[in-house]
Motif scaffolding. Structure first.
Motif, short mmCIF file in Angstrom:
data_model
loop_
_atom_site.label_atom_id
_atom_site.label_comp_id
_atom_site.label_asym_id
_atom_site.label_seq_id
_atom_site.Cartn_x
_atom_site.Cartn_y
_atom_site.Cartn_z
N GLU A 16 31.34 40.95 37.04
CA GLU A 16 30.85 39.58 36.82
C GLU A 16 31.96 38.55 37.02
N ALA A 17 33.15 38.84 36.51
CA ALA A 17 34.27 37.91 36.64
C ALA A 17 34.70 37.74 38.10
N ILE A 18 34.74 38.84 38.82
CA ILE A 18 35.13 38.77 40.24
C ILE A 18 34.06 38.03 41.03
N GLN A 19 32.81 38.23 40.71
CA GLN A 19 31.75 37.50 41.40
C GLN A 19 31.90 35.99 41.18
N ARG A 20 32.18 35.58 39.94
CA ARG A 20 32.41 34.16 39.66
C ARG A 20 33.59 33.63 40.46
N TYR A 21 34.65 34.43 40.51
CA TYR A 21 35.87 34.03 41.21
C TYR A 21 35.59 33.83 42.70
N LEU A 22 34.90 34.77 43.32
CA LEU A 22 34.61 34.66 44.75
C LEU A 22 33.69 33.47 45.04
N LEU A 23 32.73 33.22 44.16
CA LEU A 23 31.83 32.08 44.35
C LEU A 23 32.58 30.76 44.19
N ARG A 24 33.52 30.71 43.26
CA ARG A 24 34.29 29.49 43.01
C ARG A 24 35.32 29.22 44.10
N ASN A 25 35.76 30.27 44.76
CA ASN A 25 36.82 30.18 45.77
C ASN A 25 36.36 30.83 47.08
N LEU A 38 38.74 50.81 53.46
CA LEU A 38 39.45 49.68 52.88
C LEU A 38 40.91 50.08 52.71
N VAL A 39 41.83 49.33 53.35
CA VAL A 39 43.24 49.69 53.29
C VAL A 39 44.10 48.61 52.65
N GLY A 40 43.49 47.48 52.28
CA GLY A 40 44.25 46.43 51.63
C GLY A 40 43.34 45.32 51.15
N CYS A 41 43.86 44.52 50.23
CA CYS A 41 43.11 43.37 49.74
C CYS A 41 44.06 42.37 49.11
N ILE A 42 43.54 41.16 48.97
CA ILE A 42 44.24 40.11 48.24
C ILE A 42 43.17 39.12 47.78
N MET A 43 43.39 38.57 46.62
CA MET A 43 42.48 37.54 46.11
C MET A 43 43.28 36.26 45.96
N SER A 44 42.63 35.14 46.23
CA SER A 44 43.28 33.86 45.98
C SER A 44 42.25 32.81 45.61
N GLY A 45 42.74 31.83 44.90
CA GLY A 45 41.90 30.73 44.47
C GLY A 45 42.79 29.55 44.15
N HIS A 46 42.22 28.53 43.54
CA HIS A 46 43.00 27.33 43.24
C HIS A 46 42.40 26.60 42.05
#
Length: 146
Positions: free
Chosen positions: A36-45, A58-66
């Motif tokens: 749920e938290a990641i879904q909110r994060y992706l929707l917000r950013n 899947l060999v890598g990932c990164i999350m970012s927001g502001h």
């Protein structure tokens, strides 16, 4: 090995990203990483978090927001067999380019004090360790604050 391709992270990637987090030393999985938290994060950013794939793997990932002023990079992870091949740099650049496109020019990354590999990684790339401030955290629910 083929060169990995990058694309924006979606909720369909959640299970793979969490599995990658669990497999990566120095990375913590917390309540804030719930579906749920990641879904909110992706929707917000939107369009600011990315995955790297080799075929269907899947060999890598990164999350970012502001927050409207500063960017925040989180959970940079690359499968060991794909390290030192530019995957991490490509993921970072994708985030920074997305942030710059919306006017965010300064970004931060939090690295656990015990994650020496992560600290060396970011320092080698020119990110500066801030010693002039302290980060304080509070969990409203009274849950684990580590």
């Amino acid at each position: 090995m083929n060169p990995p391709t990058l694309r924006p992270m979606t909720m369909a990637d959640y299970d793979g990203v969490i599995a990658l987090m669990h497999q990566t030393p120095g990375v913590s999985v917390r309540e804030a990483d719930s579906r749920e938290a990641i879904q909110r994060y992706l929707l917000r950013n939107p369009g600011l978090s990315f995955v790297a794939e080799d075929g269907a793997a899947l060999v890598g990932c990164i999350m970012s927001g502001h927050d409207g002023r500063r960017g925040y990079l989180q959970h940079l992870l690359v499968v060991p067999a794909y390290r030192e091949r530019g995957v991490a740099s490509a993921l970072i650049e994708a985030c920074l380019a997305g942030l710059e496109a919306i006017g965010i020019l300064k970004s931060h990354i939090d690295v656990l004090a015990t994650n020496e590999t992560g600290q060396r990684f970011w320092a080698r790339r020119g990110w500066i360790l801030r010693t002039d401030l302290r980060r304080y955290s509070f969990v409203q629910s009274g849950g684990d604050n580590v």
